[in-house]
Design a protein around this motif. Structure first.
Motif, PDB file in Angstrom:
ATOM      1  N   ALA A 221       0.823  -1.202   0.000  1.00  0.00           N
ATOM      2  CA  ALA A 221       0.000   0.000   0.000  1.00  0.00           C
ATOM      3  C   ALA A 221       0.863   1.260   0.000  1.00  0.00           C
ATOM      4  CB  ALA A 221      -0.932   0.003   1.206  1.00  0.00           C
ATOM      5  N   GLU A 222       1.952   1.257   0.782  1.00  0.00           N
ATOM      6  CA  GLU A 222       2.837   2.423   0.840  1.00  0.00           C
ATOM      7  C   GLU A 222       3.526   2.668  -0.502  1.00  0.00           C
ATOM      8  OE1 GLU A 222       4.070   2.178   5.589  1.00  0.00           O
ATOM      9  OE2 GLU A 222       5.318   1.212   4.061  1.00  0.00           O
ATOM     10  N   LEU A 223       3.961   1.587  -1.144  1.00  0.00           N
ATOM     11  CA  LEU A 223       4.642   1.735  -2.428  1.00  0.00           C
ATOM     12  C   LEU A 223       3.692   2.262  -3.494  1.00  0.00           C
ATOM     13  CD1 LEU A 223       6.885  -1.465  -2.504  1.00  0.00           C
ATOM     14  CD2 LEU A 223       7.604   0.901  -2.169  1.00  0.00           C
ATOM     15  N   LYS A 224       2.469   1.763  -3.501  1.00  0.00           N
ATOM     16  CA  LYS A 224       1.495   2.241  -4.491  1.00  0.00           C
ATOM     17  C   LYS A 224       1.118   3.690  -4.215  1.00  0.00           C
ATOM     18  CE  LYS A 224      -1.072  -1.471  -3.841  1.00  0.00           C
ATOM     19  NZ  LYS A 224      -2.198  -2.441  -3.931  1.00  0.00           N
ATOM     20  N   ALA A 225       1.007   4.045  -2.949  1.00  0.00           N
ATOM     21  CA  ALA A 225       0.683   5.434  -2.596  1.00  0.00           C
ATOM     22  C   ALA A 225       1.795   6.389  -2.997  1.00  0.00           C
ATOM     23  CB  ALA A 225       0.414   5.541  -1.094  1.00  0.00           C
ATOM     24  N   SER A 226       3.031   5.887  -3.078  1.00  0.00           N
ATOM     25  CA  SER A 226       4.157   6.748  -3.441  1.00  0.00           C
ATOM     26  C   SER A 226       4.064   7.253  -4.868  1.00  0.00           C
ATOM     27  CB  SER A 226       5.484   5.991  -3.246  1.00  0.00           C
ATOM     28  OG  SER A 226       5.660   4.997  -4.241  1.00  0.00           O
ATOM     29  N   LEU A 227       3.235   6.602  -5.687  1.00  0.00           N
ATOM     30  CA  LEU A 227       3.060   7.062  -7.071  1.00  0.00           C
ATOM     31  C   LEU A 227       2.250   8.347  -7.138  1.00  0.00           C
ATOM     32  CD1 LEU A 227       2.400   3.735  -8.998  1.00  0.00           C
ATOM     33  CD2 LEU A 227       4.544   4.956  -8.667  1.00  0.00           C
ATOM     34  N   ARG A 228       1.506   8.651  -6.075  1.00  0.00           N
ATOM     35  CA  ARG A 228       0.729   9.889  -5.967  1.00  0.00           C
ATOM     36  C   ARG A 228      -0.242  10.075  -7.125  1.00  0.00           C
ATOM     37  NH1 ARG A 228       5.894  11.548  -4.201  1.00  0.00           N
ATOM     38  NH2 ARG A 228       5.923  12.161  -2.007  1.00  0.00           N
ATOM     39  N   ARG A 249      -2.897  20.848 -18.914  1.00  0.00           N
ATOM     40  CA  ARG A 249      -2.401  21.371 -17.645  1.00  0.00           C
ATOM     41  C   ARG A 249      -3.055  20.743 -16.411  1.00  0.00           C
ATOM     42  NH1 ARG A 249       1.092  22.319 -20.398  1.00  0.00           N
ATOM     43  NH2 ARG A 249       1.838  24.334 -21.189  1.00  0.00           N
ATOM     44  N   GLY A 250      -3.933  19.800 -16.623  1.00  0.00           N
ATOM     45  CA  GLY A 250      -4.629  19.217 -15.478  1.00  0.00           C
ATOM     46  C   GLY A 250      -3.921  18.028 -14.851  1.00  0.00           C
ATOM     47  N   ALA A 251      -2.751  17.638 -15.403  1.00  0.00           N
ATOM     48  CA  ALA A 251      -2.015  16.478 -14.907  1.00  0.00           C
ATOM     49  C   ALA A 251      -0.765  16.921 -14.150  1.00  0.00           C
ATOM     50  CB  ALA A 251      -1.639  15.561 -16.065  1.00  0.00           C
ATOM     51  N   THR A 252      -0.322  16.103 -13.218  1.00  0.00           N
ATOM     52  CA  THR A 252       0.915  16.395 -12.493  1.00  0.00           C
ATOM     53  C   THR A 252       2.134  16.050 -13.339  1.00  0.00           C
ATOM     54  OG1 THR A 252       0.862  14.198 -11.459  1.00  0.00           O
ATOM     55  CG2 THR A 252      -0.161  16.018 -10.249  1.00  0.00           C
ATOM     56  N   GLU A 253       1.926  15.187 -14.341  1.00  0.00           N
ATOM     57  CA  GLU A 253       3.025  14.805 -15.239  1.00  0.00           C
ATOM     58  C   GLU A 253       2.439  14.390 -16.571  1.00  0.00           C
ATOM     59  OE1 GLU A 253       5.799  10.942 -15.586  1.00  0.00           O
ATOM     60  OE2 GLU A 253       6.126  12.065 -13.719  1.00  0.00           O
ATOM     61  N   VAL A 254       3.029  14.873 -17.659  1.00  0.00           N
ATOM     62  CA  VAL A 254       2.606  14.498 -19.013  1.00  0.00           C
ATOM     63  C   VAL A 254       3.837  14.033 -19.770  1.00  0.00           C
ATOM     64  CG1 VAL A 254       1.446  15.220 -21.131  1.00  0.00           C
ATOM     65  CG2 VAL A 254       0.799  16.266 -18.948  1.00  0.00           C
ATOM     66  N   ARG A 263       1.176   9.698 -21.828  1.00  0.00           N
ATOM     67  CA  ARG A 263       0.837   9.256 -20.474  1.00  0.00           C
ATOM     68  C   ARG A 263       0.628  10.462 -19.579  1.00  0.00           C
ATOM     69  NH1 ARG A 263       4.678   6.041 -16.197  1.00  0.00           N
ATOM     70  NH2 ARG A 263       5.546   8.144 -16.005  1.00  0.00           N
ATOM     71  N   LEU A 264      -0.510  10.479 -18.910  1.00  0.00           N
ATOM     72  CA  LEU A 264      -0.838  11.539 -17.962  1.00  0.00           C
ATOM     73  C   LEU A 264      -0.883  10.952 -16.558  1.00  0.00           C
ATOM     74  CD1 LEU A 264      -3.923  13.068 -19.854  1.00  0.00           C
ATOM     75  CD2 LEU A 264      -1.525  13.709 -20.118  1.00  0.00           C
ATOM     76  N   LYS A 265      -0.183  11.583 -15.628  1.00  0.00           N
ATOM     77  CA  LYS A 265      -0.306  11.187 -14.231  1.00  0.00           C
ATOM     78  C   LYS A 265      -1.193  12.223 -13.546  1.00  0.00           C
ATOM     79  CE  LYS A 265       3.176   9.384 -12.068  1.00  0.00           C
ATOM     80  NZ  LYS A 265       4.462   9.211 -11.332  1.00  0.00           N
ATOM     81  N   VAL A 266      -2.272  11.759 -12.915  1.00  0.00           N
ATOM     82  CA  VAL A 266      -3.240  12.668 -12.297  1.00  0.00           C
ATOM     83  C   VAL A 266      -3.503  12.218 -10.864  1.00  0.00           C
ATOM     84  CG1 VAL A 266      -4.346  13.204 -14.505  1.00  0.00           C
ATOM     85  CG2 VAL A 266      -5.236  11.321 -13.118  1.00  0.00           C
ATOM     86  N   ASP A 270     -10.841   9.531 -11.648  1.00  0.00           N
ATOM     87  CA  ASP A 270     -12.290   9.726 -11.554  1.00  0.00           C
ATOM     88  C   ASP A 270     -12.643  11.212 -11.567  1.00  0.00           C
ATOM     89  OD1 ASP A 270     -12.586   6.989 -11.398  1.00  0.00           O
ATOM     90  OD2 ASP A 270     -12.564   6.969  -9.202  1.00  0.00           O
ATOM     91  N   ARG A 271     -11.874  12.006 -10.834  1.00  0.00           N
ATOM     92  CA  ARG A 271     -12.159  13.439 -10.752  1.00  0.00           C
ATOM     93  C   ARG A 271     -11.691  14.198 -11.995  1.00  0.00           C
ATOM     94  NH1 ARG A 271     -10.208  12.769  -5.361  1.00  0.00           N
ATOM     95  NH2 ARG A 271      -8.253  13.795  -5.942  1.00  0.00           N
ATOM     96  N   GLU A 272     -10.630  13.710 -12.612  1.00  0.00           N
ATOM     97  CA  GLU A 272     -10.014  14.450 -13.718  1.00  0.00           C
ATOM     98  C   GLU A 272     -10.647  14.169 -15.070  1.00  0.00           C
ATOM     99  OE1 GLU A 272      -7.672  17.348 -15.031  1.00  0.00           O
ATOM    100  OE2 GLU A 272      -7.670  16.641 -12.948  1.00  0.00           O
ATOM    101  N   MET A 273     -11.352  13.038 -15.198  1.00  0.00           N
ATOM    102  CA  MET A 273     -11.791  12.592 -16.509  1.00  0.00           C
ATOM    103  C   MET A 273     -12.694  13.603 -17.221  1.00  0.00           C
ATOM    104  SD  MET A 273     -11.186  10.276 -18.659  1.00  0.00           S
ATOM    105  CE  MET A 273     -10.463   8.952 -17.685  1.00  0.00           C
ATOM    106  N   ALA A 274     -13.610  14.250 -16.505  1.00  0.00           N
ATOM    107  CA  ALA A 274     -14.525  15.206 -17.144  1.00  0.00           C
ATOM    108  C   ALA A 274     -13.755  16.376 -17.754  1.00  0.00           C
ATOM    109  CB  ALA A 274     -15.545  15.713 -16.131  1.00  0.00           C
ATOM    110  N   SER A 275     -12.812  16.925 -16.996  1.00  0.00           N
ATOM    111  CA  SER A 275     -12.001  18.042 -17.507  1.00  0.00           C
ATOM    112  C   SER A 275     -11.155  17.598 -18.694  1.00  0.00           C
ATOM    113  CB  SER A 275     -11.101  18.585 -16.405  1.00  0.00           C
ATOM    114  OG  SER A 275     -11.854  19.124 -15.347  1.00  0.00           O
ATOM    115  N   LEU A 276     -10.627  16.388 -18.619  1.00  0.00           N
ATOM    116  CA  LEU A 276      -9.799  15.871 -19.710  1.00  0.00           C
ATOM    117  C   LEU A 276     -10.617  15.721 -20.992  1.00  0.00           C
ATOM    118  CD1 LEU A 276      -7.138  14.699 -20.738  1.00  0.00           C
ATOM    119  CD2 LEU A 276      -7.840  12.476 -19.800  1.00  0.00           C
ATOM    120  N   MET A 277     -11.829  15.187 -20.871  1.00  0.00           N
ATOM    121  CA  MET A 277     -12.676  15.009 -22.045  1.00  0.00           C
ATOM    122  C   MET A 277     -13.047  16.362 -22.660  1.00  0.00           C
ATOM    123  SD  MET A 277     -13.115  11.780 -22.693  1.00  0.00           S
ATOM    124  CE  MET A 277     -11.370  11.697 -22.297  1.00  0.00           C
TER     125      MET A 277
END
Length: 329
Positions: A221-228, A249-254, A263-266, A270-277
């Motif tokens: 769980a800690e390792l997966k959470a580290s991906l943020r 501009r809605g991703a932390t990394e593109v 690849r977008l890191k968000v 679930d929260r970002e998908m509407a803005s992305l579309m």
């Protein structure tokens, strides 16, 4: 309480190839510890040193109070090794295989039979002991291999690829048996596997080794959470569309993955998908595919090593175990 402690454990081949570089880890008594690493990372070399098959170039490790260099024979008595390759004899019955292994470790016959009876019950092989191993299914063979590593009642079990080659249903059953072994016997398990979902399901803690060093460790769980966050991979129709996606501009990394993939890191797909579309439509981007991935150990492994898990060379653990048996005689 740690049952395994390494202190600057190092292995150098030749003059300057450092396979394991001042490794310091602690493995707690009774836990399942997943050890992951790409080919050539030092994982197998580490295990060979811990199982006393390979002598360190520097540093040392202590297993259940025994130094792997000064007390190697005592170490071999408290560890068991279950390789990924099948080592039981197909021309012998199940019970004959287990009794043969018990003799390798000089276990008195009466005690061996009592231990085997309990182990067989744990993995549901009671009705198969008088059958020849060549008549066993793949899952039965793997269960037999598992308890063959436990007949001398080790305190630490090195378990390599325990479900390799099994179907999904049989694999999940094998997970249950491994958990029962840990719960009922209190044995500490060092697990290596290329099925990262297996390591996720079974391990209390995980360490990733690369270039001879531990580069990440913690609970799954800690390792997966580290991906943020989550990862969204978008496939588009043209290089022009890639350029537009890289401006989102809605991703932390593109990142441009090549092949018209971005690849977008968000923080939350679930929260970002509407803005992305909305961005895709308003920018006139032609999308041919979207893939959303929640954090997984596969992603963790790729993030920290930059590589995907690949198969190790076959037979390595088998040769290790056979050498251990010869050393015990």
């Amino acid at each position: 309480m740690a049952i395994i402690t390494t202190s600057d454990l190092t292995k150098v081949y030749g003059r300057d190839f450092v396979a394991v570089d001042h490794l310091n880890i602690e493995i707690e008594k009774g836990e399942v510890f997943g050890l992951l690493g790409p080919n050539g990372a030092g994982k197998t070399t580490t295990i060979k040193m811990l199982t006393t098959v390979l002598k360190p170039s520097g540093g040392t490790a202590v297993i259940d109070g025994h130094d792997i260099i000064r007390d190697s024979l005592a170490v071999r008595k408290v560890i068991g090794v279950v390789p990924q390759d099948l080592t039981t004899d197909e021309d012998l019955k199940g019970i004959e295989n287990l009794m043969m292994v018990s003799r390798f470790y000089n276990v008195p016959e009466e005690r061996a039979r009592e231990t085997i009876k309990e182990l067989v019950r744990l993995v549901d092989l009671e009705g198969a002991m008088q059958r020849y191993v060549r008549q066993y299914s793949g899952g039965m063979r793997k269960r037999l291999e598992l308890i063959a590593g436990l007949v001398h009642s080790p305190k630490v079990l090195f378990l390599d690829e325990p479900t390799l080659g099994l179907d999904v249903q049989t694999r999940s059953q094998m997970w249950k048996h491994i958990e029962e072994v840990r719960e009922n016997l209190g044995v500490t398990i060092i697990l290596t596997s290329h099925y990262l979902e297996e390591v996720d399901a079974l391990s209390d803690r995980v360490a990733i080794i690369d270039h001879g060093k531990i580069i990440a460790s913690g609970t799954p769980a800690e390792l997966k959470a580290s991906l943020r966050g989550d990862v969204i991979t978008i496939t588009v129709s043209s290089e022009n569309d890639v350029e537009k996606m890289l401006e989102y501009r809605g991703a932390t990394e593109v990142k441009d993955l090549g092949g018209n993939r971005v690849r977008l890191k968000v923080q939350s797909a679930d929260r970002e998908m509407a803005s992305l579309m909305n961005y895709i439509v308003s920018s006139g981007i032609s999308v041919t595919g979207i893939n959303v991935q929640k954090p997984s150990l596969d992603q963790v492994f790729l993030e920290y090593t930059g590589r995907e898990m690949k198969d190790e060379e076959p037979g390595d653990f088998r040769s290790m175990m056979m050498r251990m048996r010869r050393l015990r005689r």
